[in-house]
Design a protein around this motif. Structure first.
Motif, PDB file in Angstrom:
ATOM      1  N   TRP A 130       0.695  -0.954   0.040  1.00 50.42           N
ATOM      2  CA  TRP A 130      -0.199   0.066   0.048  1.00 50.42           C
ATOM      3  C   TRP A 130       0.742   1.243  -0.112  1.00 50.42           C
ATOM      4  O   TRP A 130       2.118   1.387   0.843  1.00 50.42           O
ATOM      5  CB  TRP A 130      -0.870  -0.082   1.231  1.00 50.42           C
ATOM      6  N   PRO A 131       0.536   2.300  -0.823  1.00 54.18           N
ATOM      7  CA  PRO A 131       1.466   3.322  -0.688  1.00 54.18           C
ATOM      8  C   PRO A 131       1.722   4.093   0.573  1.00 54.18           C
ATOM      9  O   PRO A 131       0.383   4.033   1.508  1.00 54.18           O
ATOM     10  CB  PRO A 131       0.481   4.509  -1.681  1.00 54.18           C
ATOM     11  N   ALA A 132       2.633   4.710   0.904  1.00 55.45           N
ATOM     12  CA  ALA A 132       2.875   5.113   2.304  1.00 55.45           C
ATOM     13  C   ALA A 132       2.066   6.270   2.708  1.00 55.45           C
ATOM     14  O   ALA A 132       1.590   6.455   3.875  1.00 55.45           O
ATOM     15  CB  ALA A 132       4.376   5.685   2.178  1.00 55.45           C
ATOM     16  N   GLN A 133       1.359   7.171   1.572  1.00 57.37           N
ATOM     17  CA  GLN A 133       0.322   8.035   1.928  1.00 57.37           C
ATOM     18  C   GLN A 133      -0.692   7.746   2.610  1.00 57.37           C
ATOM     19  O   GLN A 133      -1.337   8.380   3.174  1.00 57.37           O
ATOM     20  CB  GLN A 133       0.181   8.955   0.444  1.00 57.37           C
ATOM     21  N   TRP A 134      -1.015   6.443   2.356  1.00 55.71           N
ATOM     22  CA  TRP A 134      -2.437   6.087   3.136  1.00 55.71           C
ATOM     23  C   TRP A 134      -2.282   4.948   3.930  1.00 55.71           C
ATOM     24  O   TRP A 134      -3.222   4.305   4.307  1.00 55.71           O
ATOM     25  CB  TRP A 134      -3.487   5.730   1.900  1.00 55.71           C
ATOM     26  N   GLN A 135      -1.019   5.053   4.611  1.00 58.02           N
ATOM     27  CA  GLN A 135      -1.074   3.800   5.877  1.00 58.02           C
ATOM     28  C   GLN A 135      -1.586   4.372   7.148  1.00 58.02           C
ATOM     29  O   GLN A 135      -1.599   3.693   7.978  1.00 58.02           O
ATOM     30  CB  GLN A 135       0.207   3.585   6.110  1.00 58.02           C
ATOM     31  N   GLY A 136      -2.211   5.361   7.042  1.00 57.77           N
ATOM     32  CA  GLY A 136      -3.183   5.967   8.188  1.00 57.77           C
ATOM     33  C   GLY A 136      -2.349   6.663   9.298  1.00 57.77           C
ATOM     34  O   GLY A 136      -1.266   6.717   9.336  1.00 57.77           O
ATOM     35  N   PRO A 137      -3.119   7.121  10.450  1.00 52.52           N
ATOM     36  CA  PRO A 137      -2.410   8.085  11.048  1.00 52.52           C
ATOM     37  C   PRO A 137      -1.519   7.253  12.141  1.00 52.52           C
ATOM     38  O   PRO A 137      -0.736   7.913  12.768  1.00 52.52           O
ATOM     39  CB  PRO A 137      -3.402   8.840  11.795  1.00 52.52           C
ATOM     40  N   GLY A 138      -1.757   6.085  12.285  1.00 51.13           N
ATOM     41  CA  GLY A 138      -0.930   5.250  13.087  1.00 51.13           C
ATOM     42  C   GLY A 138       0.211   4.886  12.428  1.00 51.13           C
ATOM     43  O   GLY A 138       1.295   4.318  12.883  1.00 51.13           O
ATOM     44  N   HIS A 139       0.637   5.363  11.080  1.00 53.98           N
ATOM     45  CA  HIS A 139       1.874   5.177  10.520  1.00 53.98           C
ATOM     46  C   HIS A 139       2.675   6.545  10.312  1.00 53.98           C
ATOM     47  O   HIS A 139       2.770   6.967  11.542  1.00 53.98           O
ATOM     48  CB  HIS A 139       1.511   4.716   9.211  1.00 53.98           C
ATOM     49  N   ARG A 140       2.964   6.831   9.284  1.00 52.05           N
ATOM     50  CA  ARG A 140       3.924   7.978   9.176  1.00 52.05           C
ATOM     51  C   ARG A 140       3.675   9.334   9.972  1.00 52.05           C
ATOM     52  O   ARG A 140       4.127  10.155  10.644  1.00 52.05           O
ATOM     53  CB  ARG A 140       4.495   8.093   7.987  1.00 52.05           C
ATOM     54  N   GLY A 141       2.109   9.651   9.371  1.00 49.58           N
ATOM     55  CA  GLY A 141       1.594  11.105   9.810  1.00 49.58           C
ATOM     56  C   GLY A 141       1.700  11.341  11.456  1.00 49.58           C
ATOM     57  O   GLY A 141       1.910  12.366  11.900  1.00 49.58           O
ATOM     58  N   HIS A 142       1.181  10.143  11.937  1.00 53.66           N
ATOM     59  CA  HIS A 142       1.264  10.354  13.394  1.00 53.66           C
ATOM     60  C   HIS A 142       2.524  10.459  14.092  1.00 53.66           C
ATOM     61  O   HIS A 142       2.985  11.249  14.862  1.00 53.66           O
ATOM     62  CB  HIS A 142       0.410   9.209  14.161  1.00 53.66           C
ATOM     63  N   ALA A 143       3.224   9.603  13.576  1.00 55.07           N
ATOM     64  CA  ALA A 143       4.802   9.608  14.204  1.00 55.07           C
ATOM     65  C   ALA A 143       5.429  11.010  13.824  1.00 55.07           C
ATOM     66  O   ALA A 143       6.379  11.651  14.846  1.00 55.07           O
ATOM     67  CB  ALA A 143       5.683   8.473  13.371  1.00 55.07           C
ATOM     68  N   VAL A 144       5.310  11.472  12.620  1.00 54.53           N
ATOM     69  CA  VAL A 144       5.816  12.952  12.377  1.00 54.53           C
ATOM     70  C   VAL A 144       5.394  13.890  13.360  1.00 54.53           C
ATOM     71  O   VAL A 144       6.130  14.698  13.886  1.00 54.53           O
ATOM     72  CB  VAL A 144       5.706  13.319  10.697  1.00 54.53           C
ATOM     73  N   ARG A 145       4.062  13.871  13.631  1.00 51.24           N
ATOM     74  CA  ARG A 145       3.539  14.914  14.477  1.00 51.24           C
ATOM     75  C   ARG A 145       4.179  14.803  15.928  1.00 51.24           C
ATOM     76  O   ARG A 145       4.341  15.540  16.537  1.00 51.24           O
ATOM     77  CB  ARG A 145       1.934  14.954  14.344  1.00 51.24           C
ATOM     78  N   THR A 146       4.069  13.722  16.280  1.00 51.86           N
ATOM     79  CA  THR A 146       4.680  13.253  17.676  1.00 51.86           C
ATOM     80  C   THR A 146       6.390  13.753  17.795  1.00 51.86           C
ATOM     81  O   THR A 146       6.654  14.261  18.622  1.00 51.86           O
ATOM     82  CB  THR A 146       4.823  11.702  18.148  1.00 51.86           C
ATOM     83  N   LEU A 147       6.816  13.338  16.569  1.00 46.96           N
ATOM     84  CA  LEU A 147       8.370  13.948  16.568  1.00 46.96           C
ATOM     85  C   LEU A 147       8.435  15.458  16.666  1.00 46.96           C
ATOM     86  O   LEU A 147       9.415  16.118  17.432  1.00 46.96           O
ATOM     87  CB  LEU A 147       9.145  13.387  15.267  1.00 46.96           C
ATOM     88  N   SER A 148       7.718  16.206  15.943  1.00 44.14           N
ATOM     89  CA  SER A 148       7.502  17.506  15.718  1.00 44.14           C
ATOM     90  C   SER A 148       7.393  18.148  17.255  1.00 44.14           C
ATOM     91  O   SER A 148       8.065  19.007  17.560  1.00 44.14           O
ATOM     92  CB  SER A 148       6.381  17.933  14.645  1.00 44.14           C
TER      93      SER A 148
END
Length: 191
Positions: A130-148
């Protein structure tokens, strides 16, 4: 009018930029804070590649038949809103897949419903990602927000040491930050 253009009492210049107060932390600290803040500002999600839309459509149609709007909506749902492909990218992809014989369309109630052909199923199974863009908030998006958030909290702590610390404390904080920076790069080097 005297002094009316000199900025405000919070250390901001006339254009809203921060200026260190006299006797305060050096301008370098504020520059570093601005640079860090800019690195973590909410930015729009990266645009998907044409192949990502194709992979997403194949993956969804492997699950069930859908019409174009359902595909767009499903991608948006699965990505937690991080990726919503436009009709201008989904419908041409559907047409291309139909031209390649990977999907076929049936018109029902004025809507085209798309399904995979046998060849399309094989292509979907071969992709199996599955493309990385749609791996959901539990994937990259949430991790980047937490890191931010963690980065901004670290920057705030560094600014506080710069404002209130003794020269020795500032030096010690600088050394600690250098170690953290090195450890972060070491994390990337692990793979």
């Amino acid at each position: 009018m005297t002094g009316s253009f000199s900025g405000d009492s919070h250390g901001r210049g006339i254009f809203g930029d921060r200026r260190p107060p006299v006797g305060g932390p050096p301008a370098d600290l504020w520059d570093a804070m601005d640079q860090l803040r800019g690195a973590f500002k909410d930015k729009s999600a990266p645009r998907a590649n044409r192949g990502d839309v194709r992979a997403a459509v194949l993956a969804l149609l492997a699950e069930r038949s859908m019409h174009g709007y359902q595909i767009i909506h499903e991608i948006e749902q699965r990505s937690g809103g991080a990726w919503k492909p436009s009709p201008g990218s989904v419908y041409p992809t559907l047409q291309l897949l139909a031209d390649e014989g990977l999907i076929h369309a049936e018109t029902e109630g004025g809507r085209k419903t798309y399904s995979l052909t046998e060849e399309g199923r094989e292509a979907a199974e071969a992709a199996d990602q599955w493309p990385a863009q749609w791996q959901g908030p539990g994937h990259r998006g949430h991790a980047v927000r937490t890191l931010s958030k963690a980065g901004m909290e670290l920057a705030q702590a560094a600014a506080q040491v710069g404002r209130s610390g003794t020269p020795e404390q500032i030096y010690q904080a600088e050394q600690e930050l250098d170690q953290v920076r090195r450890k972060l790069y070491a994390i990337l080097a692990q793979d």
